[in-house]
Scaffold this motif. Sequence first.
Motif, mmCIF file in Angstrom:
data_model
loop_
_atom_site.group_PDB
_atom_site.id
_atom_site.type_symbol
_atom_site.label_atom_id
_atom_site.label_comp_id
_atom_site.label_asym_id
_atom_site.label_seq_id
_atom_site.Cartn_x
_atom_site.Cartn_y
_atom_site.Cartn_z
ATOM 1 N N PRO A 252 1.323 -18.447 16.059
ATOM 2 C CA PRO A 252 2.823 -18.568 15.972
ATOM 3 C C PRO A 252 3.595 -17.930 14.828
ATOM 4 O O PRO A 252 2.888 -17.420 14.009
ATOM 5 C CB PRO A 252 2.899 -20.146 15.727
ATOM 6 N N SER A 253 4.914 -18.020 14.824
ATOM 7 C CA SER A 253 5.293 -17.181 13.526
ATOM 8 C C SER A 253 5.058 -18.294 12.373
ATOM 9 O O SER A 253 4.658 -18.938 11.895
ATOM 10 C CB SER A 253 7.017 -17.126 13.654
ATOM 11 N N ALA A 254 4.781 -17.005 11.529
ATOM 12 C CA ALA A 254 3.976 -17.888 9.972
ATOM 13 C C ALA A 254 4.894 -16.743 8.946
ATOM 14 O O ALA A 254 5.118 -15.991 9.315
ATOM 15 C CB ALA A 254 2.913 -17.536 10.129
ATOM 16 N N GLN A 255 5.103 -17.443 7.338
ATOM 17 C CA GLN A 255 5.392 -17.006 5.848
ATOM 18 C C GLN A 255 4.516 -16.343 5.120
ATOM 19 O O GLN A 255 3.140 -17.022 4.661
ATOM 20 C CB GLN A 255 6.262 -17.622 5.139
ATOM 21 N N GLY A 256 4.161 -15.246 4.690
ATOM 22 C CA GLY A 256 3.141 -14.372 3.863
ATOM 23 C C GLY A 256 3.717 -14.053 2.427
ATOM 24 O O GLY A 256 4.947 -13.487 2.528
ATOM 25 N N THR A 257 3.682 -14.747 1.483
ATOM 26 C CA THR A 257 3.912 -14.706 0.457
ATOM 27 C C THR A 257 2.943 -14.154 -0.770
ATOM 28 O O THR A 257 1.581 -14.292 -1.040
ATOM 29 C CB THR A 257 4.568 -15.840 -0.198
ATOM 30 N N ILE A 258 3.562 -12.630 -1.676
ATOM 31 C CA ILE A 258 2.059 -12.784 -1.791
ATOM 32 C C ILE A 258 3.237 -11.911 -4.022
ATOM 33 O O ILE A 258 3.652 -11.471 -3.485
ATOM 34 C CB ILE A 258 2.070 -10.449 -1.917
ATOM 35 N N VAL A 259 2.322 -13.059 -4.846
ATOM 36 C CA VAL A 259 3.105 -12.726 -6.236
ATOM 37 C C VAL A 259 2.035 -11.859 -7.267
ATOM 38 O O VAL A 259 1.286 -12.504 -6.935
ATOM 39 C CB VAL A 259 3.643 -13.726 -6.693
ATOM 40 N N THR A 260 2.424 -10.896 -7.714
ATOM 41 C CA THR A 260 1.732 -9.692 -8.365
ATOM 42 C C THR A 260 2.311 -8.940 -9.079
ATOM 43 O O THR A 260 3.502 -9.360 -9.851
ATOM 44 C CB THR A 260 0.883 -9.197 -7.560
ATOM 45 N N ASP A 261 1.272 -8.569 -10.501
ATOM 46 C CA ASP A 261 1.925 -7.731 -10.994
ATOM 47 C C ASP A 261 1.392 -6.617 -11.172
ATOM 48 O O ASP A 261 0.526 -6.186 -11.291
ATOM 49 C CB ASP A 261 1.881 -8.336 -12.680
ATOM 50 N N PHE A 262 2.019 -4.985 -11.607
ATOM 51 C CA PHE A 262 1.423 -3.825 -12.203
ATOM 52 C C PHE A 262 1.590 -2.955 -13.359
ATOM 53 O O PHE A 262 3.507 -3.215 -13.568
ATOM 54 C CB PHE A 262 2.121 -2.782 -10.312
ATOM 55 N N GLY A 263 1.394 -2.633 -13.969
ATOM 56 C CA GLY A 263 1.453 -1.507 -14.695
ATOM 57 C C GLY A 263 0.877 -0.478 -14.324
ATOM 58 O O GLY A 263 -0.162 0.338 -14.143
ATOM 59 N N PHE A 264 1.897 0.640 -15.014
ATOM 60 C CA PHE A 264 2.302 1.631 -15.327
ATOM 61 C C PHE A 264 2.450 2.981 -16.402
ATOM 62 O O PHE A 264 3.245 2.069 -17.162
ATOM 63 C CB PHE A 264 3.430 2.374 -14.491
#
Length: 271
Positions: free
Chosen positions: A204-216
Amino acid sequence: MAVIPGQGLPDGKPTDDTNYASDVKALQLVTEDTPKNAARGSLVPWQQGRENFLTNIIGGIGQAIIGGITGIVDGISSIFQPVTRAGEEIRDGQLDLIERQDTLDKLMNRGGAYPSYSEWADARTWYRVPFDSQLGPARQTVVGGGRIKLLDKGHWDVYAQIITANAAGLLTRYVDWEVRAYVPVTGGGRRLHAKQNGRINGNPSAQGTIVTDFGFDVEGAEIEVWVYVHNYYGRNVAWGPANCRLTCKQVSSDRIAGDGSEDSGIPEVNS
């Protein structure tokens, strides 16, 4: 039943009548094997019909299995129709703020994007979600080429959301997806700096969420979303700002220890 010549039939009809004479002749030809042969003959068309029926059923199941192994997710004809209607009926007000940097804090660098279409892709193949359209005001970021480019170094928070389409098939769908951060290298090109993994399970249709952070510690990092779909090909990911978003916000202009590029792993668990 016995028939005696010269006597009438049980209903009183004389045997010299032509029709009845033929009936009597037919009856006299009846043997012990006649009922068996008749029964056997009546079974032949039934058996053929049964075989045809089973052949059709098994053939249909076979076609269904073949279709289910690779899967079909067609966003144009029917599966994405509800998503399309929703995208057409609801327009995100942030689209009117693309040039409004005055709505940002003077110290805020950020950028937002959404995909304007759904990418067709084969099963078991990594492909990039086309975040090609700017959403909301931007500072020190550029949206283009399916990604957000960060024009300043430092530490950035990244938020990503995707919604999968309904999948029609017998096999279970698994969607692996990643938020990837690439950095430029001296002499041209780029390399993968860090990534954050996610997975969406089910048809079935579903939601995915990613919350992250990166340093450069360099300018020009590029943030992208990549998807790998098991068992199903087609347009597996929806489009439009109501369904898919990618947002980058700068937390600090200095690179902080622990930038997300450290080694990662998943241990094996014994049952």
